[in-house]
Design an enzyme around this catalytic site. Structure first.
Site, PDB file in Angstrom:
ATOM      1  N   ARG A 144      63.035 -69.251  97.688  1.00  0.00           N
ATOM      2  CA  ARG A 144      61.733 -68.980  98.397  1.00  0.00           C
ATOM      3  C   ARG A 144      61.859 -67.759  99.263  1.00  0.00           C
ATOM      4  O   ARG A 144      62.378 -67.855 100.474  1.00  0.00           O
ATOM      5  CB  ARG A 144      61.349 -70.258  99.386  1.00  0.00           C
ATOM      6  CG  ARG A 144      60.298 -69.961  99.763  1.00  0.00           C
ATOM      7  CD  ARG A 144      59.776 -71.840 100.115  1.00  0.00           C
ATOM      8  NE  ARG A 144      58.561 -72.026 100.943  1.00  0.00           N
ATOM      9  CZ  ARG A 144      58.143 -71.903 102.071  1.00  0.00           C
ATOM     10  NH1 ARG A 144      59.343 -71.246 103.421  1.00  0.00           N
ATOM     11  NH2 ARG A 144      57.141 -71.844 102.546  1.00  0.00           N
ATOM     12  N   LYS A 198      65.209 -67.209 109.063  1.00  0.00           N
ATOM     13  CA  LYS A 198      65.396 -67.964 109.451  1.00  0.00           C
ATOM     14  C   LYS A 198      66.377 -67.538 110.473  1.00  0.00           C
ATOM     15  O   LYS A 198      67.130 -66.913 110.719  1.00  0.00           O
ATOM     16  CB  LYS A 198      65.239 -69.132 108.883  1.00  0.00           C
ATOM     17  CG  LYS A 198      64.897 -69.698 107.741  1.00  0.00           C
ATOM     18  CD  LYS A 198      65.038 -70.990 107.316  1.00  0.00           C
ATOM     19  CE  LYS A 198      64.039 -71.550 106.473  1.00  0.00           C
ATOM     20  NZ  LYS A 198      64.135 -72.640 105.439  1.00  0.00           N
TER      21      LYS A 198
END
Length: 337
Positions: free
Chosen positions: A314, A279
């Site tokens: 994840r 991210k």
């Protein structure tokens, strides 16, 4: 005045007598941080908690979609989209998607997360029929070839229904049933578990100007409300996991605040899913603008999540994260079977 209870999580062999096991898993705690909107945080012994305060922290989490919640699990990301932020287009063709899913399963994925709509900042909504066409055939093909559990990453009830019919085991809703409330009934009727993720706003606007009075407590309260909504829709709490939604309507500072106090969310009585892989905040801190070169930072943050007791990570870089988790396990004394 409402108190929020965050266990100060520890791992390793030097466990003192009387330490409490966190959520039936691998970590333990002897003290907690008490948070409030009105007074400064304070640390107290866990023995000072009431039975009601302690119960959600120590109650073992039941298995979810075939995964034991007594150990960390890795969720392999499979984006069958042309425009995902880090691997857009690489696995859009069914044969590429199936091959990559097989590779992640062989590398030790505990569950595969299939998504047909990008939720990166600025992404446009995908029509339901397109999202179903992208995901359901891949899920059906994988269900016939692999025993690995599968989750459908979607905000839409019709997409979830098609995926569950094709063989998906879990619904991973990044909108926590707010985009399409019918997804709650779809999940309940199927007897499937659901992951409820916090997001402020939708993908098109969520990063414009995210704002919170207290990001940690605001996210906690919203997830609590969504858990109650899920229960009222017929999904019992043992079939609910929660995700604080790192990067979804959050600044760098918001993300770090949530990660630093991630263990607070155990007080909700549900397993925690943490999605931080590749991210933007990792790229900002590590000075790495290219998403697919953020593996080291992604692994570091995932292990920090495991250290705070998060049960599902994840990840994009499955093999690398599995190796890191294996070493983490070895040096912290292992996980319950």
């Amino acid at each position: 005045m409402k108190d929020y209870i965050r266990p100060l999580v520890q791992t390793g062999p030097a466990r003192p007598l009387g330490a409490q096991t966190l959520a039936g898993g691998w970590a333990w705690f002897t003290h907690v941080e008490v948070l409030s909107r009105d007074v400064a945080p304070k640390v107290i012994p866990a023995s000072d908690l009431t039975a009601a305060q302690l119960a959600p922290l120590i109650t073992p989490r039941v298995p979810m979609a075939g995964m034991s919640m007594a150990r960390p699990n890795l969720m392999g990301i499979l984006n069958v989209t042309p425009d995902s932020f880090s691997d857009g287009g690489r696995f859009a063709a069914p044969e590429q998607a199936i091959s990559h899913a097989r590779a992640m399963a062989e590398a030790g994925a505990d569950i595969l997360d299939i998504g047909g709509e990008s939720t990166r900042p600025g992404a446009e909504e995908v029509p339901v029929e397109v999202e179903i066409a992208r995901t359901a055939p891949v899920i059906a093909a994988l269900r016939g070839a692999l025993e690995t559990p599968i989750s459908i990453d979607t905000r839409k009830s019709l997409v979830a229904a098609a995926a569950l019919q094709a063989g998906a085991n879990l619904v991973n809703d990044v909108a926590a049933m707010t985009f399409d409330p019918a997804i709650a009934k779809t999940t309940a009727d199927a007897g499937a578990p659901i992951c409820l993720m916090h997001a402020q706003g939708d993908p098109q606007t969520m990063q414009d100007a995210p704002s919170y009075a207290n990001v940690v407590l605001d996210v906690y309260d919203l997830l609590y409300e969504r858990i109650i909504a899920a229960e009222k829709s017929g999904i019992p709490r043992e079939r609910i996991c929660i995700d604080p939604g790192i990067g979804f309507g959050k600044t760098l500072e918001h993300n770090l605040a949530l990660l630093q106090r991630l263990s607070l969310f155990h007080s909700l009585g549900c397993p925690i899913l943490l999605g931080v892989s590749r991210k933007r905040f990792i790229g900002t801190l590590a000075n790495e603008p290219q998403a697919d070169r953020r593996m080291p930072g992604s692994v570091a943050v995932a292990l920090a999540g495991v250290h705070q007791g998060a049960q599902i990570m994840r990840v994009h870089d499955l093999a690398e994260t599995r190796q890191a988790l294996t070493l983490f396990t070895a040096v912290t004394g292992g996980f319950p079977e």
